[in-house]
Design an enzyme around this catalytic site. Structure first.
Site, mmCIF file in Angstrom:
data_model
loop_
_atom_site.group_PDB
_atom_site.id
_atom_site.type_symbol
_atom_site.label_atom_id
_atom_site.label_comp_id
_atom_site.label_asym_id
_atom_site.label_seq_id
_atom_site.Cartn_x
_atom_site.Cartn_y
_atom_site.Cartn_z
ATOM 1 N N HIS A 267 0.743 -1.316 0.057
ATOM 2 C CA HIS A 267 -0.102 0.133 0.018
ATOM 3 C C HIS A 267 0.811 1.348 -0.026
ATOM 4 O O HIS A 267 0.658 1.820 -1.118
ATOM 5 C CB HIS A 267 -1.049 0.141 1.312
ATOM 6 C CG HIS A 267 -2.030 -1.370 1.265
ATOM 7 N ND1 HIS A 267 -2.682 -1.425 0.041
ATOM 8 C CD2 HIS A 267 -2.192 -2.154 1.996
ATOM 9 C CE1 HIS A 267 -3.565 -2.440 0.490
ATOM 10 N NE2 HIS A 267 -3.085 -2.977 1.664
ATOM 11 N N ASP A 318 -4.956 -8.135 -3.817
ATOM 12 C CA ASP A 318 -5.163 -7.951 -2.407
ATOM 13 C C ASP A 318 -6.470 -8.631 -1.918
ATOM 14 O O ASP A 318 -6.497 -9.694 -1.638
ATOM 15 C CB ASP A 318 -4.976 -6.371 -2.000
ATOM 16 C CG ASP A 318 -5.193 -5.921 -0.319
ATOM 17 O OD1 ASP A 318 -4.990 -7.088 0.103
ATOM 18 O OD2 ASP A 318 -5.176 -4.928 -0.195
HETATM 19 ZN ZN LIG Z 1 -3.690 -6.839 2.018
#
Ligand SMILES: [Zn+2]
Length: 447
Positions: A267, A318
């Protein structure tokens, strides 16, 4: 030995090259020859643009069962989504996880993914008790990747706390090993194989204190293992870490010895300028997961600033909100356009490098992700004849594919020298039917 003649192939530069003959031997590419006008006898013709295999550098396979079910009707946040995710996590056992992950990884194969980095934190029974083999769930995930025909790096995540300075909540108990030494002892027992690696992860500084983060980082460094961590995904995470430790999460990880070239920040959304300098100085990889970050309302990561600072970029699906490496790679650019008002921030080749070579490298597969002699024989052919891509000009094929292709355009996937997708279908798994069955079984609430 097998031979493939690619109508167009991306060999790392710009534009794509016409007429490329790729010979493979076992799991490796033996030779690559450009400017071959037509397929030699015995070579399989790959019509369209052939790319190296994609690396999905950040995945939580079980979250595939949340797709469409975790879209809030009437408001919500990342933290509401997390509660739904915990309910699902509570129903996973080694058998139903094998079925779900196998179908999920086969969906990835259909999209051109030949290696997945599975960020794995479902370790124990729902009440925290150990399975007979304490790695039963991780081993199920590794078996699932083998069934689907893709490579895996199991990034086994240390997850000790329910929040900064808080004990694990009921829904989190199965994630925890008690302390970092017990985590290391459990992970150490998992063997590696020719198509699977075992790496380390610090779930986040919400779940791992700085001392334990240091233990995980040392374990990873000692074994030459990739190390990943969720970093600064949400502002609340930054605030909690700042309040507890007086530094940003990136600075805490730097002090813990985690930031290095085999470290990947997942991220890396809410960073200070100093954080960017720290990550870039360490040449740490940053794995952005734009479709999930959009879905969860996380924010837009500073992809260009990170790359300019020295960070290779990678992409991940993800939460499996969608499994579409084209969209993940492309999103790095248009999301930046929305944030900055500028275009042409990343070239198509840079975006493809994030999805291929750099993604593979951050998972410990430096010998994959490029169409080059000696590399792993991973080939992904994108047909250019369908409605999305018809009319593609060969000199703009990279841009057409990056900006307009979708998984159904993938016609052929070769993974480690074996064809796993042919004619747009997985060679051994009925992906839709298996996903249906696996998700329905979980909805039944088996645990
Ligand atoms: Zn993750």
């Amino acid at each position: 030995m097998s031979a493939y003649w690619c109508e167009l192939a991306w060999l790392g530069g710009e534009p794509a090259e016409p007429g490329v003959l790729v010979e493979t031997e076992g799991e490796r590419i033996k030779s690559v020859e450009s400017g071959v006008a037509s397929p030699p006898p015995g070579a399989e013709r790959l019509a369209g643009l052939t790319l190296p295999g994609f690396a999905n550098a950040h995945s939580h396979a079980f979250q595939r069962a949340l797709r469409g079910r975790a879209q809030e009707r009437g408001g919500g946040s990342f933290w509401d989504w997390r509660e739904r995710m915990y309910v699902l996590a509570g129903r996973i056992d080694p058998d139903n996880y094998l079925a779900l992950a196998r179908a999920c990884f086969a969906e990835m194969a259909l999209a051109g993914i030949t290696t997945v980095g599975e960020f794995h934190y479902l370790h124990h029974r729902p009440d925290g008790g150990r399975y007979e083999d304490p790695n039963a769930l991780g081993l199920a995930v590794i078996a699932a990747a083998r069934d689907a025909g893709i490579r895996i790096t199991l990034l086994d995540a240390c997850y000790l706390d329910g929040g900064v300075g808080e004990p694990l909540a009921a829904g989190q108990r199965r994630f925890g090993d008690g302390d970092a030494a017990a985590w290391a002892e459990r992970v150490e027992a998992m063997a590696e194989g020719p198509d699977h690696r075992v790496g380390a992860a610090i779930h986040s500084l919400r779940a791992v204190d700085p001392g334990a983060a240091g233990t995980v980082a040392s374990w990873a460094a000692a074994g030459g293992r990739p190390l990943h961590a969720h970093l600064s995904e949400q502002p609340a995470e930054n605030e909690a870490v700042l309040a507890a430790y007086g530094r940003t999460p990136a600075a805490v990880l730097a002090d813990a010895g985690a930031l290095a070239a085999d470290f990947t920040a997942v991220h890396a959304t809410h960073l200070t300028d100093d954080d960017v300098t720290l990550l870039g100085g360490a040449a740490a990889c940053c794995c952005l997961c734009p479709t999930t970050e959009r879905d969860l309302g996380d924010g837009i990561g500073a992809a260009r600033r990170l790359a300019d600072a020295g960070c290779p970029l990678a992409i991940g699906s993800d939460s499996q909100a969608v499994i579409d490496p084209f969209e993940e790679a492309r999103a790095l650019e248009p999301d930046q356009r929305l944030a900055t008002g500028e275009r042409g921030i990343h070239s198509a080749a840079e975006l493809l490098a994030a999805a291929t070579a750099d993604g593979h490298r951050c998972l410990g597969w430096g010998d994959a992700g490029r169409i080059e002699a000696g590399m792993r024989a991973d080939l992904v052919t994108v047909a250019l004849a369908g409605p999305r891509l018809a009319g593609t000009a060969p000199e703009h094929a990279l841009e057409s594919v990056v900006y307009a292709a979708a998984p159904p355009d993938v016609s052929t996937v070769v993974s480690g020298g074996r064809e796993i997708v042919s004619g747009g279908a997985h060679v051994s798994i009925d992906v839709g039917a298996e996903l249906d069955a696996a998700i329905a079984a979980l909805e039944g609430g088996s645990g």
